[in-house]
Each structure stands twice: as C-alpha cells, then as structure tokens.
Design a protein around this motif. Sequence first.
Motif, PDB file in Angstrom:
ATOM      1  N   SER A 165       0.833  -1.186   0.000  1.00 12.71           N
ATOM      2  CA  SER A 165       0.000   0.000   0.000  1.00 12.71           C
ATOM      3  C   SER A 165       0.876   1.248   0.000  1.00 12.71           C
ATOM      4  CB  SER A 165      -0.913  -0.002   1.233  1.00 12.71           C
ATOM      5  OG  SER A 165      -1.729   1.153   1.258  1.00 12.71           O
ATOM      6  N   GLY A 166       0.253   2.394  -0.235  1.00 14.49           N
ATOM      7  CA  GLY A 166       0.974   3.662  -0.211  1.00 14.49           C
ATOM      8  C   GLY A 166       0.388   4.572   0.845  1.00 14.49           C
ATOM      9  N   ASN A 167       1.087   5.648   1.148  1.00 11.83           N
ATOM     10  CA  ASN A 167       0.602   6.593   2.145  1.00 11.83           C
ATOM     11  C   ASN A 167      -0.726   7.197   1.698  1.00 11.83           C
ATOM     12  OD1 ASN A 167       2.844   6.369   3.911  1.00 11.83           O
ATOM     13  ND2 ASN A 167       4.040   7.661   2.539  1.00 11.83           N
ATOM     14  N   GLY A 168      -1.713   7.160   2.596  1.00 15.17           N
ATOM     15  CA  GLY A 168      -3.016   7.734   2.284  1.00 15.17           C
ATOM     16  C   GLY A 168      -3.989   6.778   1.645  1.00 15.17           C
ATOM     17  N   LEU A 169      -3.526   5.604   1.237  1.00 14.43           N
ATOM     18  CA  LEU A 169      -4.443   4.629   0.636  1.00 14.43           C
ATOM     19  C   LEU A 169      -5.191   3.869   1.739  1.00 14.43           C
ATOM     20  CD1 LEU A 169      -2.289   3.203  -2.297  1.00 14.43           C
ATOM     21  CD2 LEU A 169      -4.114   4.894  -2.394  1.00 14.43           C
ATOM     22  N   PRO A 170      -6.409   3.409   1.459  1.00 13.76           N
ATOM     23  CA  PRO A 170      -7.257   2.823   2.514  1.00 13.76           C
ATOM     24  C   PRO A 170      -6.942   1.357   2.811  1.00 13.76           C
ATOM     25  CG  PRO A 170      -8.467   2.911   0.457  1.00 13.76           C
ATOM     26  CD  PRO A 170      -7.131   3.531   0.179  1.00 13.76           C
ATOM     27  N   HIS A 171      -5.704   1.071   3.191  1.00 14.91           N
ATOM     28  CA  HIS A 171      -5.383  -0.331   3.471  1.00 14.91           C
ATOM     29  C   HIS A 171      -6.050  -0.824   4.755  1.00 14.91           C
ATOM     30  CE1 HIS A 171      -2.126   2.154   5.217  1.00 14.91           C
ATOM     31  NE2 HIS A 171      -2.217   1.313   6.234  1.00 14.91           N
ATOM     32  N   ASP A 172      -6.392   0.079   5.685  1.00 10.84           N
ATOM     33  CA  ASP A 172      -7.100  -0.341   6.901  1.00 10.84           C
ATOM     34  C   ASP A 172      -8.500  -0.843   6.553  1.00 10.84           C
ATOM     35  OD1 ASP A 172      -4.985   0.259   8.540  1.00 10.84           O
ATOM     36  OD2 ASP A 172      -5.663   2.302   8.969  1.00 10.84           O
ATOM     37  N   GLN A 173      -9.188  -0.124   5.650  1.00 12.97           N
ATOM     38  CA  GLN A 173     -10.514  -0.581   5.216  1.00 12.97           C
ATOM     39  C   GLN A 173     -10.414  -1.901   4.472  1.00 12.97           C
ATOM     40  OE1 GLN A 173      -9.419   2.563   5.317  1.00 12.97           O
ATOM     41  NE2 GLN A 173     -11.003   4.049   4.772  1.00 12.97           N
ATOM     42  N   LEU A 174      -9.340  -2.071   3.692  1.00 14.32           N
ATOM     43  CA  LEU A 174      -9.147  -3.329   2.977  1.00 14.32           C
ATOM     44  C   LEU A 174      -8.919  -4.477   3.957  1.00 14.32           C
ATOM     45  CD1 LEU A 174      -8.754  -4.915   0.348  1.00 14.32           C
ATOM     46  CD2 LEU A 174      -6.346  -4.236   0.385  1.00 14.32           C
ATOM     47  N   ALA A 175      -8.105  -4.231   4.995  1.00 13.94           N
ATOM     48  CA  ALA A 175      -7.856  -5.267   6.002  1.00 13.94           C
ATOM     49  C   ALA A 175      -9.151  -5.662   6.706  1.00 13.94           C
ATOM     50  CB  ALA A 175      -6.825  -4.766   7.019  1.00 13.94           C
ATOM     51  N   ALA A 176      -9.954  -4.670   7.082  1.00 13.29           N
ATOM     52  CA  ALA A 176     -11.226  -4.962   7.743  1.00 13.29           C
ATOM     53  C   ALA A 176     -12.172  -5.705   6.806  1.00 13.29           C
ATOM     54  CB  ALA A 176     -11.863  -3.654   8.225  1.00 13.29           C
ATOM     55  N   GLN A 177     -12.162  -5.341   5.526  1.00 12.95           N
ATOM     56  CA  GLN A 177     -13.017  -6.025   4.548  1.00 12.95           C
ATOM     57  C   GLN A 177     -12.592  -7.480   4.385  1.00 12.95           C
ATOM     58  OE1 GLN A 177     -13.222  -3.977   0.808  1.00 12.95           O
ATOM     59  NE2 GLN A 177     -14.627  -5.446  -0.117  1.00 12.95           N
ATOM     60  N   LEU A 178     -11.279  -7.743   4.399  1.00 11.27           N
ATOM     61  CA  LEU A 178     -10.787  -9.119   4.303  1.00 11.27           C
ATOM     62  C   LEU A 178     -11.250  -9.943   5.499  1.00 11.27           C
ATOM     63  CD1 LEU A 178      -7.165  -8.414   3.016  1.00 11.27           C
ATOM     64  CD2 LEU A 178      -8.909  -9.730   1.812  1.00 11.27           C
ATOM     65  N   VAL A 179     -11.213  -9.343   6.687  1.00  8.01           N
ATOM     66  CA  VAL A 179     -11.664 -10.061   7.886  1.00  8.01           C
ATOM     67  C   VAL A 179     -13.153 -10.350   7.791  1.00  8.01           C
ATOM     68  CG1 VAL A 179     -11.935  -9.922  10.389  1.00  8.01           C
ATOM     69  CG2 VAL A 179      -9.833  -9.094   9.337  1.00  8.01           C
ATOM     70  N   ARG A 180     -13.933  -9.367   7.320  1.00  8.20           N
ATOM     71  CA  ARG A 180     -15.393  -9.528   7.243  1.00  8.20           C
ATOM     72  C   ARG A 180     -15.810 -10.577   6.237  1.00  8.20           C
ATOM     73  NH1 ARG A 180     -15.658  -3.913   6.603  1.00  8.20           N
ATOM     74  NH2 ARG A 180     -16.411  -4.241   4.478  1.00  8.20           N
ATOM     75  N   GLN A 181     -15.167 -10.606   5.076  1.00 13.38           N
ATOM     76  CA  GLN A 181     -15.689 -11.375   3.943  1.00 13.38           C
ATOM     77  C   GLN A 181     -15.016 -12.719   3.717  1.00 13.38           C
ATOM     78  OE1 GLN A 181     -16.681  -7.328   1.304  1.00 13.38           O
ATOM     79  NE2 GLN A 181     -15.322  -8.891   0.498  1.00 13.38           N
ATOM     80  N   SER A 182     -13.841 -12.947   4.272  1.00 20.37           N
ATOM     81  CA  SER A 182     -13.079 -14.156   3.940  1.00 20.37           C
ATOM     82  C   SER A 182     -13.803 -15.414   4.408  1.00 20.37           C
ATOM     83  CB  SER A 182     -11.683 -14.089   4.565  1.00 20.37           C
ATOM     84  OG  SER A 182     -10.940 -13.034   4.008  1.00 20.37           O
ATOM     85  N   SER A 183     -13.720 -16.427   3.569  1.00 21.59           N
ATOM     86  CA  SER A 183     -14.310 -17.737   3.901  1.00 21.59           C
ATOM     87  C   SER A 183     -13.574 -18.799   3.092  1.00 21.59           C
ATOM     88  CB  SER A 183     -15.801 -17.757   3.586  1.00 21.59           C
ATOM     89  OG  SER A 183     -16.001 -17.663   2.182  1.00 21.59           O
ATOM     90  N   LEU A 184     -13.895 -20.057   3.364  1.00 22.66           N
ATOM     91  CA  LEU A 184     -13.234 -21.151   2.653  1.00 22.66           C
ATOM     92  C   LEU A 184     -13.841 -21.387   1.275  1.00 22.66           C
ATOM     93  CD1 LEU A 184     -12.660 -23.753   5.509  1.00 22.66           C
ATOM     94  CD2 LEU A 184     -11.037 -22.125   4.541  1.00 22.66           C
ATOM     95  N   GLY A 185     -14.949 -20.733   0.974  1.00 21.45           N
ATOM     96  CA  GLY A 185     -15.548 -20.877  -0.351  1.00 21.45           C
ATOM     97  C   GLY A 185     -16.365 -22.151  -0.489  1.00 21.45           C
ATOM     98  N   ASP A 186     -16.772 -22.418  -1.706  1.00 18.17           N
ATOM     99  CA  ASP A 186     -17.660 -23.560  -1.976  1.00 18.17           C
ATOM    100  C   ASP A 186     -16.942 -24.894  -1.895  1.00 18.17           C
ATOM    101  OD1 ASP A 186     -19.666 -21.712  -2.439  1.00 18.17           O
ATOM    102  OD2 ASP A 186     -19.169 -21.557  -4.581  1.00 18.17           O
ATOM    103  N   SER A 187     -15.606 -24.880  -1.926  1.00 19.46           N
ATOM    104  CA  SER A 187     -14.863 -26.141  -1.924  1.00 19.46           C
ATOM    105  C   SER A 187     -14.702 -26.729  -0.530  1.00 19.46           C
ATOM    106  CB  SER A 187     -13.478 -25.933  -2.545  1.00 19.46           C
ATOM    107  OG  SER A 187     -12.733 -24.995  -1.780  1.00 19.46           O
ATOM    108  N   ALA A 188     -15.125 -26.003   0.502  1.00 22.85           N
ATOM    109  CA  ALA A 188     -14.920 -26.459   1.874  1.00 22.85           C
ATOM    110  C   ALA A 188     -15.876 -27.589   2.220  1.00 22.85           C
ATOM    111  CB  ALA A 188     -15.110 -25.306   2.845  1.00 22.85           C
TER     112      ALA A 188
END
Length: 322
Positions: free
Chosen positions: A151-174
Amino acid sequence: MAIEYLGLSSVNGPLAVLKGVRNAAYDEIVEMKVNDSERKLGRIIEIHDDTAVIQVYEGTEGMALKNTHTRLTGHPMMLGVSEDMLGRSFNGIGEPIDDLGPIRTEKLLDVNGQPLNPVMREYPRNYIRTGISAIDGLMTLIRGQKLPIFSGNGLPHDQLAAQLVRQSSLGDSAGESDKFAVIFAAMGVKHDEAAYFRRTFEESGVSSHVASFINLANDPVVERLITPKVALTLAEYLAFERHMHILVIMTDMTSYAEALREVSSSKGEIPSRKGFPGYLYSDLATIYERAGIVSGVEGSVTQIPILTMPNDDITHPVPDLT
C-alpha cells in the motif's frame, strides 16, 4: 531455584543492562518488578561474560537503576493458547484488553515457533475466498501461502484489512468438517484505527471467529516486535493441533520494521540500507515462513501481510525484502 537480581547497571531507551548475571541464556525471558508493584517482561538479547542486555517489552519508563528487581525465568517467551481466544482482543504481547477476564489456556507454546521440515510441507491446492474480485480473480489467495499487499501513504489499506476479515471464507470447496478463523495483528495503529477495527468486526458479526492482537502507536516499540510472533503462535496451534484453516492478517509490517530499526540503533548495531539492520531480511523471513500446510495434518496457516511503502517507493528495504 530462581535468583533475583537487585538493581540495573544502565538503561538506554527500551534496553536495560544487568551485570553479575549467572547461567543466563540468549532469548530467555526475565520478569522485572519496579517499585515493588509494577511488573514488566523482558528478553535477553545479548550476553557478554556476566553482563546481559535486556529488551523490556513494556518499555523502561519508571525504571530506576536501584528500584528494579530482575528474575530469570529459564525459558523463552511463552504464550498460553486456547480455542477460547477466538472472539477476544489482546494487546501486543497476548494479554486480554477486552475486560472479559483471563483466558483458560490449554497449552503453553514458544512464540518463536518450531522449525518446520520443508519435506513435510504439502502442496497448496485449495483457496480462500476473500470476496474481493481483484484478489479472487487475478491473484487467488491459496491456503497455506502468503499474499503481501503493498500500500501507499493515504491509501485505505485499513478498510481493505477490515473487509478481508469480514468477507473471507473457505468458499464452496470447503467440506462440512472444515473450520475457518481469522487472526488479526495490528502494529503501531492509532486509537481511532483500533476502534474502527473493533467496531467493524462487531457490527459485521464476524468477531466470534476472529482473535485480534492490537499494538497501539503509543505502546512501547519493543512490544511491536513480538506482536506478529504471538499472533502466528496462536494460528499454528489452531491450525496444526485444532485442525482449523487460519488466515493471518498483519498490518502494518512497515511499523514492525521501523521498530526493529529503532531497537537495533539502541543496541549500537551497524546499520544497513536506510538505517535498517542488516538482518532485516532474515528477521522478516522468520515471520513470513510460518505459513503452510503440514502433510498429514488437517489445517493450514495462510498469511496476508500488509505494508505501506515509504514515499511509495517499492525499492525501499521493507517492500523490497518482503
């Protein structure tokens, strides 16, 4: 019987020097009692004859040369781990900060991890669905691998990290027996960022399968160095002993590297590029290589380290060595 030493020879930033030490070992944890009340943890990082240099995790504020009692524990930094740690918040060295009481630990583990035989690694095949099309479609996150985000200075990497925590799953193959959890480690974040992470996890309903390790910007810099190791120790326990699929998100690795530079400077070590220590590569490798799948074990550790590139320079030592 443990020997307790009274007084220190000198204090320099996060480092304390103790002379007259016997039978001390490198990487050994020491317990320090200040003013007969406050307790701090430290780690021996150098030994010269009978002199030990101690890295104090909670910082050396309030420590005088005469009022400090130091006791050698005889073991490296240990973390009490348990499946009950999911859904809880901890500080950078694994102490609960959510006012929900102590953790019932199931096992004590060395935070430095155990060496993993490369031959025992299993070839990664399945994926983790993040819900972010740029990752899922172009750079798929495979279980047991590492996917750094630059990431770069000022880019929303915190929102991206939170989005990864919210949405991540094992998918249909689990399969039905596959269990998934997220370990979130934040280093050097401001109070409003930490509050944003906590609020986002709670409001989205994912906090029950997330364990958070939060090191704030005003926390001692030495504590920042232990945060990713503590998070990965819990991840390895849940993956390889509880047979879960664990996603570890670490932000911001640049804060970790700058903390390493500060402590290295306090120790008087010869600097390398841009003042970072020459062992930055191997130090980062000890963190990034703690991911994978062990043959014969149902479980995996997957990493997403997030780092900000100073001045958006990808040739800077931290993104370059990552």
